[in-house]
Design a protein around this motif. Sequence first.
Motif, mmCIF file in Angstrom:
data_model
loop_
_atom_site.group_PDB
_atom_site.id
_atom_site.type_symbol
_atom_site.label_atom_id
_atom_site.label_comp_id
_atom_site.label_asym_id
_atom_site.label_seq_id
_atom_site.Cartn_x
_atom_site.Cartn_y
_atom_site.Cartn_z
ATOM 1 N N TYR A 135 0.856 -1.176 0.134
ATOM 2 C CA TYR A 135 -0.051 0.132 0.191
ATOM 3 C C TYR A 135 1.082 1.662 0.092
ATOM 4 C CZ TYR A 135 -3.860 -3.334 1.873
ATOM 5 O OH TYR A 135 -4.461 -3.860 1.882
ATOM 6 N N ASP A 138 2.072 4.970 4.139
ATOM 7 C CA ASP A 138 1.010 5.979 4.859
ATOM 8 C C ASP A 138 -0.416 6.012 4.651
ATOM 9 O OD1 ASP A 138 3.120 8.101 5.397
ATOM 10 O OD2 ASP A 138 3.479 8.891 2.999
ATOM 11 N N HIS A 139 -0.849 4.563 4.124
ATOM 12 C CA HIS A 139 -1.564 3.520 3.850
ATOM 13 C C HIS A 139 -2.843 3.910 5.162
ATOM 14 C CE1 HIS A 139 -5.428 1.636 2.256
ATOM 15 N NE2 HIS A 139 -4.478 1.985 1.225
ATOM 16 N N PRO A 140 -3.936 4.280 5.058
ATOM 17 C CA PRO A 140 -4.420 3.749 6.724
ATOM 18 C C PRO A 140 -4.494 2.209 7.063
ATOM 19 C CG PRO A 140 -6.117 4.851 5.576
ATOM 20 C CD PRO A 140 -4.112 4.595 4.286
ATOM 21 N N ILE A 172 -0.671 9.450 10.063
ATOM 22 C CA ILE A 172 -1.071 9.029 8.901
ATOM 23 C C ILE A 172 -3.046 8.550 9.070
ATOM 24 C CG2 ILE A 172 -2.079 7.110 7.723
ATOM 25 C CD1 ILE A 172 0.801 5.661 8.416
ATOM 26 N N PHE A 173 -3.970 8.274 10.211
ATOM 27 C CA PHE A 173 -4.181 8.504 10.549
ATOM 28 C C PHE A 173 -5.745 10.123 9.993
ATOM 29 C CE2 PHE A 173 -5.367 4.391 12.876
ATOM 30 C CZ PHE A 173 -5.399 3.908 11.489
ATOM 31 N N ALA A 175 -4.170 12.464 9.000
ATOM 32 C CA ALA A 175 -4.007 12.816 7.327
ATOM 33 C C ALA A 175 -4.891 12.558 6.310
ATOM 34 C CB ALA A 175 -2.982 12.750 6.580
ATOM 35 N N VAL A 176 -5.516 11.169 6.768
ATOM 36 C CA VAL A 176 -5.942 10.962 5.551
ATOM 37 C C VAL A 176 -8.046 10.888 6.094
ATOM 38 C CG1 VAL A 176 -7.416 8.437 4.734
ATOM 39 C CG2 VAL A 176 -5.031 9.032 5.073
ATOM 40 N N TYR A 177 -8.507 10.359 7.138
ATOM 41 C CA TYR A 177 -9.462 11.216 7.700
ATOM 42 C C TYR A 177 -9.951 12.619 8.565
ATOM 43 C CZ TYR A 177 -9.484 5.908 6.971
ATOM 44 O OH TYR A 177 -9.626 5.027 6.863
ATOM 45 N N THR A 184 -8.853 8.123 14.812
ATOM 46 C CA THR A 184 -7.803 8.249 15.239
ATOM 47 C C THR A 184 -8.380 8.669 16.615
ATOM 48 O OG1 THR A 184 -7.751 10.186 13.010
ATOM 49 C CG2 THR A 184 -6.722 11.501 14.799
#
Length: 198
Positions: A135, A138-140, A172-173, A175-177, A184
């Motif tokens: 992945y 930096d993938h969830p 990561i969380f 940045a993504v969510y 998070t």
Amino acid sequence: MALALLAGDGLVVDATVGVLRRVGLVDREGPVVSMHRLVQTVLRERLSATERDGWAVRVLELLERALPDPEDHLRWPEFELLLPHVDAAIEHAVVPLAVSARLLNQTGIYLIETARYKTARANLQRALTIKEAVYGPDHPEVAITLTNLGVVQQALGDNETARATLQRALTIFEAVYGPDHPHTRIVRNYLQEIGGPQ
């Protein structure tokens, strides 16, 4: 497809296992059917590399569907029976596969739940390596395994490493969510428990 249809018919399965038992290829004890390692090796050696890879993927996918929720304590005996099969199937997978990483993550959670922290850490580190390769860093999916790895590192008393691992998952969380997503918040709570940044 034909195998799936046959496996769904209990009478056909019993008849097939009966034939295999009579010729000495398998043993059966209750619902558990086992095959001697020598028979496994001979069968595996007769397959081409492509066939072996295909069967390895099928077995991993079947195990993923069969594994119960690792946090369902009532189904731990079932999980325990499948655990060595997961380990063996992953060893036969030739390339890093997302399904291998998911299985390693699930068994890692189960091993945390059953207080086998060192083995859990090893499984989660392998899952992390595969997920980063599949992945990207930096993938969830990577953050999910980082979270579980941080939990086991803390359980083993390595708070400094756990803090760094959980901080990476949090980054990561977020940045993504975003900051208010359940993933998070869970990681933030773990960090608070060990005195990390919030």
